[in-house]
Design an enzyme around this catalytic site. Structure first.
Site, PDB file in Angstrom:
ATOM      1  CB  SER A  30       1.910  -2.027 -38.814  1.00 28.94           C
ATOM      2  OG  SER A  30       2.975  -2.290 -37.943  1.00 28.94           O
TER       3      SER A  30
ATOM      4  CG  ASP B 210       5.246  -8.800 -41.351  1.00 28.56           C
ATOM      5  OD1 ASP B 210       6.330  -8.390 -40.914  1.00 28.56           O
ATOM      6  OD2 ASP B 210       4.149  -8.511 -40.833  1.00 28.56           O
TER       7      ASP B 210
ATOM      8  CB  CYS C 131       2.169  -7.879 -37.875  1.00 25.14           C
ATOM      9  SG  CYS C 131       2.445  -6.547 -36.692  1.00 25.14           S
TER      10      CYS C 131
ATOM     11  CG  HIS D  87       4.800  -4.980 -41.917  1.00 21.11           C
ATOM     12  ND1 HIS D  87       4.250  -5.669 -40.863  1.00 21.11           N
ATOM     13  CD2 HIS D  87       4.565  -3.662 -41.664  1.00 21.11           C
ATOM     14  CE1 HIS D  87       3.704  -4.817 -40.013  1.00 21.11           C
ATOM     15  NE2 HIS D  87       3.874  -3.589 -40.481  1.00 21.11           N
TER      16      HIS D  87
END
Length: 983
Positions: free
Chosen positions: A220, A408, A411, A465
């Site tokens: 992240s 995700d 990102c 993610h």
């Protein structure tokens, strides 16, 4: 310059929930810290902890920079022989940060379950401001938390193959704390220096691990931390600062690293995954150019411009989420539940137990899962490009693994893949050319991996993610093989890409399908058909500038005696000043006489295809509900030879295979059109001596004056074929934004769209808008883009009050991305027989291109009225007409700029009376004329006058050609006084 650019961007900051710069950073303006503020800081940032000497188990006031305790979590069975942990070293500690006033950094260290000679891996959680304990207990740590708050051994913990180090950083995260606000970090320099100093202290405390290989990992926002930290370690090693750290590689999982590229991927990913629809995509993408510009200005310096770019660019993400509803943006397959979209409450309850606190030695310090204050403190760091330091590491053979779960959004894998592919380093081309290889884990297809030299990209299947949480076995295997240089099982990463290509010949690594589809969809770049115009003979690299074919649309009856010999053409012009651009056009000879004037029609947008006018406004045909064509009784080809052009490049069927052919200003656009006309008249010398007129609407209020001036200049310079320019007509156009934007609120108030209180409130932005446009002037500089966003807030505020009103015709409701249903045109043009008739091959028709729109944002606020007076002085006629129910380019704003324009006949034009425009027995509008200048307000029409009032539009054109706009009267030749006497 930056101040000019951010006239608009800073408005967004001022409108944010924070009232001051101090508030943005989470600090009170009161230096004495009142009790309520102190409690807030305890809760959010661990400042002034409840326990004045918080770390009572490890003796914080020791002179040592790092103190730690042997860790034994309550409730975990450390005697389990299956995991061989009887003598396992687990540690919790605090590091007294070297360059701080009073900061303590908390960490956890878990020795390898297999071998202490395994690499040391440090994990950095993102946020910014989220604690490493999230990863310890939910991703890749030794333990997982059961519902009853007991701990279980994690079968796939990364401590099975490494000595694993977790750090709560930056200061204020997790159990890390300070009692001085000056210790808060705001950029990667501060963050990476703290981490480097911590490592020096750690390896001094644990010298037995100093010679182990060292890897940096995280996810992240750690896409920022990790490259900065890796560069700091590498720099320290080269400078021989302290203990040498054997840095071998760094891995970024679903990270934010290069925002300029990654933010542009949001809408593509969301569209591809069905989160948004094409109209949403087109609408949201309108903010991309200013986002990109703002990020460029932010660069790597982390100035106030970076904070402004944060607020601008995150409107893209928030707009997507407004549509996505309660979707979990970390895993779009799931619903978002709780502030972090997952329920991590068990971790907080576990860590707040007294027995656990005692084991960790944290005293009464509040645990902060994700600190909003740390988050806010890093806002100026958010949009910095942290990719820039990576190439130097790769060149020195420090490995990089970028991995991303496919589900995700925040990102997403697409944005990560794009920045990795775009990164410039010596192996870039080889990496781009390498093939995607399946990543197999126990006979299961766990992802796709692409590798060359020290660089690897891995897309992980069935993960969001947090890849180690969603795919724990695959993530452990990924780490193990990557550290061993064997991510592709059974094959060393050093194998030549050519061998890989040979294994999977069906894939073309040089032309990724997704990217091709994106470019075709947005800009007609790299068309599916490599030679695009397969219905026409370019003879390879033919020297011909223009090729065309006789057009016969399927389904239309050409046997009628009045039209059976009619010539209609479709063609492409190979743009002279371009690398690979082709401009599409349609030409319809007059149904009456080839001696009729030649009229070129330019549709606005910017970026909307001319086919919109062809089939819905003034072309020879209209489209029926069953997609058959019918002759248009009011088509302008009844009195002129009519030419439609898809321009600028990327509009409609026009295309290029080189991004450098995209146009950003009127100089380039008018040069392209002038060059096209030269080629057209060379191909059609029969029409060279005909009168020539330019017409169009909307954003063509920019194109038309620029092209008229270019033709006039070319004629005077005797450059090429003389074009017999007689006049130009602008319908509901945008020509002089400074005047026209000031008319928005007046028009809206007059038409009952807003109330007086709204009027007064919205008008407060007018002085800023006017100033911004003045700075823009006629140059199309970066300040013009800023003025675009400032001034369009006026329009957007009116529309926010107007609901679903159609801003092209306020009598109607807006339906669809263009406020009208033009879907039949798209369906018609995408039929194979129609494509074959047009000779466009597999090029996809783009009704209105968002990419062209965005490319012209710096052109939008330029004043194109400035070139008109010279044309009028030379007797070239101008007709400005406007439907009375259009808001977006309303008649009031058009009337005002026409009246304000300074030229030799200005006073006479202003003094001229309004004269009814009568057709038959109907009053179709009001007009004002003096000399070569005419203004006509058209009744019962919106933005597209030829669609709403087709008969009126045709009669208007005919009489304007003949200088007889007042019915049966050659009005331009009469003095205003005589016209007054007639009325």
């Amino acid at each position: 310059m930056e101040n000019l650019v951010f006239l608009s961007l800073l408005l967004l900051v001022l409108l944010s929930p924070f009232s001051s710069a101090n508030d943005i950073l989470g600090f009170s303006s009161n230096p004495k810290f009142p009790k309520s503020q102190a409690e807030k800081l305890i809760r959010e940032l661990n400042l002034f902890p409840k326990d004045a000497e918080p770390v009572n188990a490890v003796g914080r006031e020791s002179p040592k920079s790092l103190v730690e305790t042997r860790l034994r979590f309550p409730g975990i069975d450390y005697s389990d022989a299956s995991v061989s942990v009887e003598d396992l070293g687990h540690h919790a500690g605090y590091y007294k940060i070297k360059h701080s006033s009073a900061a303590r950094m908390f960490y956890l260290f878990f020795e390898s379950r297999d071998n202490r000679k395994d690499p040391v891996v440090i994990w950095l959680t993102g946020g910014p401001g989220c604690s490493s304990e999230l990863a310890v207990f939910y991703e890749n740590g030794p333990f997982t938390i059961a519902k009853n708050l007991s701990l279980l051994w994690n079968e796939f913990g990364w401590d099975k193959v490494s000595n694993l180090l977790y750090v709560d950083q930056p200061i204020g995260t997790g159990f890390s704390y300070s009692s001085d606000k000056h210790d808060i970090r705001h950029n990667e320099e501060g963050v990476s220096n703290d981490l480097y100093d911590f490592l020096q202290a750690f390896f001094e405390e644990h010298p037995q691990f100093a010679d182990n290989d060292f890897y940096i990992t995280g996810e992240s926002y750690a896409g920022h931390y990790i490259p900065a930290f890796a560069a700091r370690v590498h720099r320290g090693n080269k400078a021989k600062e302290g203990i040498h750290i054997k840095l071998k590689g760094f891995a970024i999982g679903n990270g934010l690293t290069d925002p300029q590229i990654q933010y542009k991927a949001y809408t593509d990913y969301a569209l591809d995954m069905g989160i948004i629809q094409k109209p949403d995509y087109d609408r949201i993408n309108k903010v991309l150019p200013v986002c990109e510009m703002a990020i460029r200005l932010c660069g790597t310096d982390g100035t106030i411009s970076c904070m402004a770019s944060y607020f601008v660019c995150n409107t893209i993400f928030s707009s997507i989420m407004a549509i996505a509803g309660d979707a979990n943006y970390y895993d779009i397959r799931k619903k978002c539940e709780g502030s972090l979209c997952y329920d991590f409450s068990n971790m907080e309850r576990f860590l707040n137990q007294r027995s656990v606190r005692d084991a960790l030695g944290v005293g009464d310090i509040d645990f902060v899962s994700c600190s909003p204050t740390v988050y806010q403190a890093m806002l100026m760091d958010w949009m910095r490009n942290l990719e820039v330091g990576i190439p130097a590491l790769l060149e020195d053979e420090v490995k990089l693994l970028v991995y991303a779960g496919e589900y995700d959004l925040i990102c997403n894998w697409l944005g990560n893949s794009r920045w990795v592919h775009a990164m410039k380093w010596s192996g870039q081309k080889d990496f781009q050319a390498s093939l995607e290889i399946p990543f197999e884990v126990r006979d299961s297809h766990a992802g796709l991996v692409k590798s060359y030299g020290p660089l690897t990209f891995l897309k992980v299947h069935d993960a969001g993610h947090m890849v180690p949480m969603d795919q724990p076995e695959a993530s452990l295997e990924m780490l193990k093989r990557w550290m061993e240089g064997k991510l592709v099982e059974g094959q060393d990463e050093s194998e030549e890409p050519e061998k890989l290509v040979a294994q999977m010949p069906s894939l073309n690594p040089k032309f990724p399908t997704l990217q091709a589809e994106k470019l075709i969809r947005e800009l007609n770049l790299f068309p599916k058909d490599a030679e695009a115009v397969n219905g026409m003979d370019w003879e390879g690299e033919s020297t011909k500038k223009l090729v065309e074919r006789r057009l016969r649309f399927p389904g239309i009856d050409y046997s009628d005696a009045s039209v059976k010999d009619l010539s209609q053409h479709a063609g492409y012009y190979k743009l002279r000043h371009s690398l690979a651009a082709r401009m599409f056009y349609l030409f319809f000879e007059s149904r009456d006489s080839r001696k009729d004037p030649v009229v070129i029609w330019l549709t606005g947008g910017p970026g909307c295809g001319s086919e919109l006018a062809l089939f819905y406004e003034n072309g020879p045909f209209t489209i029926a509900a069953n997609m058959s064509l019918m002759w248009n009784d009011w088509g302008w080809d009844k009195i002129s030879n009519l030419l439609y052009v898809d321009q600028p490049i990327g509009t409609g069927f026009s295309y290029s295979s080189d991004l450098r052919d995209i146009r950003h200003n009127e100089e380039a656009i008018s040069n392209d059109l002038f060059d096209f006309l030269q080629a057209f008249f060379e191909e059609h010398p029969l029409f060279t001596n005909n009168d020539f007129y330019i017409a169009g609407e909307s954003y063509a209020g920019h194109y038309i004056p620029a092209l008229a001036a270019r033709i006039h200049r070319g004629n005077k310079a005797k450059g090429g074929i003389h074009i017999n320019l007689k006049g130009f007509a602008i319908g509901n156009g945008l020509t002089n934004p400074q005047i026209q934007y000031k008319a928005y609120t007046d028009y809206a108030l007059e038409m009952g769209m807003i109330e007086k209180t709204d009027y007064d409130r919205i008008n407060k932005v007018l002085p800023v808008c006017e100033m911004a446009i003045k700075l823009c002037g006629t140059d199309g500089t970066i300040s013009c883009m800023a003025s675009y966003f400032v001034c369009n807030s006026i329009f957007s505020k009116i529309m926010a009050l107007s609901g679903d009103t159609n801003y092209y015709d306020i009598r109607k409701t807006c339906e669809g991305s263009l406020c009208y249903d033009f879907s039949n045109m798209e369906k018609f043009l995408n039929q194979k027989p129609v494509r074959a008739a047009l000779g466009v091959g597999d090029i996809e028709f783009v009704p209105c291109s968002p990419a062209v729109y965005q490319a012209l944002l710096m052109d939008w606020m330029r004043n194109l009225e400035v070139g008109i007076p010279d044309l009028l002085e030379d007797g070239i006629k101008l007709l400005v007409y406007a439907g009375e129910y259009d808001l977006i380019c309303n008649w009031l704003g058009n009337s005002r700029w026409v009246h304000a324009m300074e030229w030799g006949g200005q006073l006479e034009f202003q003094a001229a009376p309004e004269v009814p425009f009568v057709i038959g027995d109907s009053k179709a509008g009001l007009m004002k004329i003096h000399g070569p200048l005419t203004f006509l307000k058209v009744h019962d029409a919106g933005h597209m006058v030829p669609m709403d009032q087709p008969r009126v539009a045709l009669e208007m054109l005919k009489r304007w050609f003949e200088n007889k706009l007042p019915e049966n009267t050659p009005a331009e030749s009469k003095e205003p006084e005589k016209r007054v006497a007639q009325m």
